[in-house]
Design a protein around this motif. Structure first.
Motif, PDB file in Angstrom:
ATOM      1  N   ALA A  54     -91.067  16.037  -9.816  1.00 54.94           N
ATOM      2  CA  ALA A  54     -89.459  15.361  -9.755  1.00 54.94           C
ATOM      3  C   ALA A  54     -89.558  13.966  -9.786  1.00 54.94           C
ATOM      4  O   ALA A  54     -89.101  13.058  -9.157  1.00 54.94           O
TER       5      ALA A  54
ATOM      6  N   LYS B  89     -90.797  17.902 -14.207  1.00 53.90           N
ATOM      7  CA  LYS B  89     -90.085  18.542 -13.211  1.00 53.90           C
ATOM      8  C   LYS B  89     -90.767  19.138 -12.039  1.00 53.90           C
ATOM      9  O   LYS B  89     -90.299  19.074 -11.012  1.00 53.90           O
TER      10      LYS B  89
ATOM     11  N   THR C  91     -81.700  15.327  -8.044  1.00 51.33           N
ATOM     12  CA  THR C  91     -80.948  16.498  -8.431  1.00 51.33           C
ATOM     13  C   THR C  91     -80.133  17.299  -7.540  1.00 51.33           C
ATOM     14  O   THR C  91     -80.502  17.329  -6.512  1.00 51.33           O
TER      15      THR C  91
END
Length: 554
Positions: A478, A475, A320
């Protein structure tokens, strides 16, 4: 129209990997250049030492076991400084190497040994029990389970690979040259499929030769690597697993071909990574998004000077923008992204060094020798900017799946394109983007997890009536985590106790990366189509709703 690579394409030598690496006339560094270095023991291999050790091991295979062209040697070990010599010794003798995950259980290892037809198995002492059990199940003699690394078998039952070398010294053997490098196999790497069992990806000598040249073209010139490093040169940190195609090609092969020193770690350990970067002045590292996440957040990183790192390349899973920017803001280290698959040897794309901050989110541009296009579900090419499935053609595309003609036919088109199963688009400047996966595989820290495999185990549990497994994105780590949605058998409770028991039961049966880190959710039924296909997309919606509901309670 399909897109061709914009890189200049040098002729690919019509030779096998041994000839490519050890009989080349253009090697830009000397015999005594240290290529592989163990920072824990300070043991090392120069170019000449790895070549000579490989030859002696190859002679040992021929002399001791009457090794034949096409015989398979399996590798069941974490990263080891001896792995390159054993790898190329196998190829010198005309064999095929099949690396396996050292986290495999005896069941999982036995499957790959049987499917690949392995004639011998290389491991390290901490893994000898599982290796022997799996070898016994498939009929590999115990004297063909051999050891690498610094430990020896105290019972003297398993030979160390250096003993295989010693046996060869009184005999004269010549290396086996591959007659058709574009057809003859060098590696059998296993990639999980949605059918549950891993698939043997057949990679030829030409596949790996081509991809090594492709990686060199992508990295050369950006850091003045043309002609190889000078003096101490560039140093690469190697904690990505060598049994994975990412480490096998990008680390083991690239380091020898380009003359880069590879600092070999058996596994990832954050503080050791930081310490080695500081002490050994590491200049480059191949990483995966969870590593980037740790570098951006973990307090231990602040204890070390990582300024020698000029660039990192992230692969194996999407990266990201937030992570790229967080690492750069904290450490001033640029992170570019690449893309590839086991079936493409692996690297097909990477961001140019100069564009890492201009095209964040992109996997970069197409590497040399390849042609690519994005296709609609109706298998019609879509124009620039529109989403479709990525198809790739080139000399790095695999030969097919071992013992799986149906899988091969579904993956490769008549004109040589590989259907990647990943969807995305390209922009007007030739940058490629991957937005999703057609395949249902879960990617945990770069490792592939087949939902059907876990479902196959779980449905056999006496307290499970039906089950579906999906990946849920975490999150904090990841990465995706495997989660099971279970319809319990009559009378079973739906509490934490029952969920914990099933999780622990499954975890004993599978490798570390396949564990149910996403937990268990009990449901009344599994959503399915009329034909009985699990509708995972509905479960993903349910997972998102659960996450939103949990957040609203905070």
């Amino acid at each position: 129209m399909p897109v061709d690579s914009k890189y200049p394409a040098l002729p690919i030598p019509d030779t096998d990997l041994w000839g490519f690496l050890f009989e080349r006339k253009d090697r830009p560094y000397p015999d005594d250049k240290v290529i592989y270095f163990d920072p824990y023991t300070s043991r090392s291999y120069t170019y000449a030492q790895v070549r000579d050790t490989a030859i002696e091991f190859g002679k040992g295979l021929k002399g001791l076991w009457d090794w034949q062209t096409g015989d398979v040697l399996a590798l069941y070990t974490p990263n080891c400084i001896d792995t390159p010599a054993v790898t190329w010794g196998c190829l010198w003798a005309g064999g095929i190497l099949s690396p396996t995950n050292p986290g495999y259980t005896a069941d999982e290892l036995a499957f790959q040994l049987k499917d690949s037809g392995a004639k011998a198995l290389v491991t390290q002492m901490p893994f000898i029990k599982t290796a022997r059990e799996a070898a016994s199940r498939v009929g590999i003699p115990q004297d063909r389970v051999i050891i690498i690394g610094d430990e020896r078998d105290p019972e003297h039952k398993a030979k160390h690979f250096t003993s295989i070398q010693n046996i060869s010294k009184s005999t004269r053997w010549r290396r086996t040259k591959m007659k058709k490098p574009s057809e003859d196999l060098a590696f059998l790497v296993y990639s999980s499929g949605t059918t549950g069992h891993p698939k043997g990806v057949m990679l030829t000598h030409r596949n790996i030769v081509a991809n090594t040249m492709m990686i060199k073209a992508a990295e050369a010139g950006n850091l003045n690597w043309k002609g190889g490093p000078t003096g101490e040169g560039d140093k690469l940190l190697a904690f990505l697993p060598f049994f994975h195609i990412y480490g096998l090609t990008c680390l083991i092969h690239q380091s020898l071909y380009s003359g880069l020193q590879l600092i070999v770690m058996p596994r990832f350990h954050l503080e050791d990574v930081c310490r080695f970067i500081q002490e050994l002045k590491i200049t480059f590292a191949y990483v995966a998004p969870p590593v980037v996440l740790l570098l951006s957040k973990d307090p231990v990183v602040s204890k070390y000077d990582l300024s020698s790192i000029r660039m990192m390349n992230s692969g194996a899973a999407p990266l990201t923008r937030e992570l790229v920017e967080a690492v750069h803001n904290r450490l001033k280290i640029p992170v570019k992204q690449g893309y590839g698959l086991s079936e493409t040897s692996p690297t097909t794309h990477t961001q140019p060094w100069s564009d890492w901050n201009k095209t964040i989110g992109s996997v970069g541009t197409l590497l040399p020798y390849q042609t690519a296009k994005y296709m609609s579900p109706e298998e019609k090419e879509v124009p620039v900017g529109e989403v479709g499935e990525l198809w790739i053609k080139g000399p790095n595309v695999f030969k097919g799946y071992l013992n799986n003609p149906e899988g091969t036919a579904n993956a490769l088109t008549a004109d040589g394109y590989f259907k990647t199963g990943d969807v995305g688009y390209q922009d007007k400047d030739g940058n490629f983007y991957i937005t999703d996966r057609v395949k249902e595989l879960i990617k945990y820290k770069g490792f592939q997890v087949a939902p059907a495999e876990l479902e196959g185990y779980l449905v056999a549990h006496p307290n499970v009536n039906d089950v579906a497994v999906i990946g849920v994105f975490d999150k904090e780590q990841a990465t995706e985590l495997p989660r099971a949605y279970i319809v319990p058998a009559n009378g079973l409770g739906k509490g934490e106790k029952e969920a914990k028991e099933i999780v622990e039961w499954l975890n004993k049966k599978v490798a570390n990366h396949k564990k149910l880190r996403g937990g268990i959710r009990f449901v009344d039924e599994i959503p399915k189509s009329i034909s009985g296909k699990i509708l995972r997309r509905l479960l993903k919606v349910k997972a998102q709703e659960e996450e939103n509901a949990a957040k609203s309670k905070l």
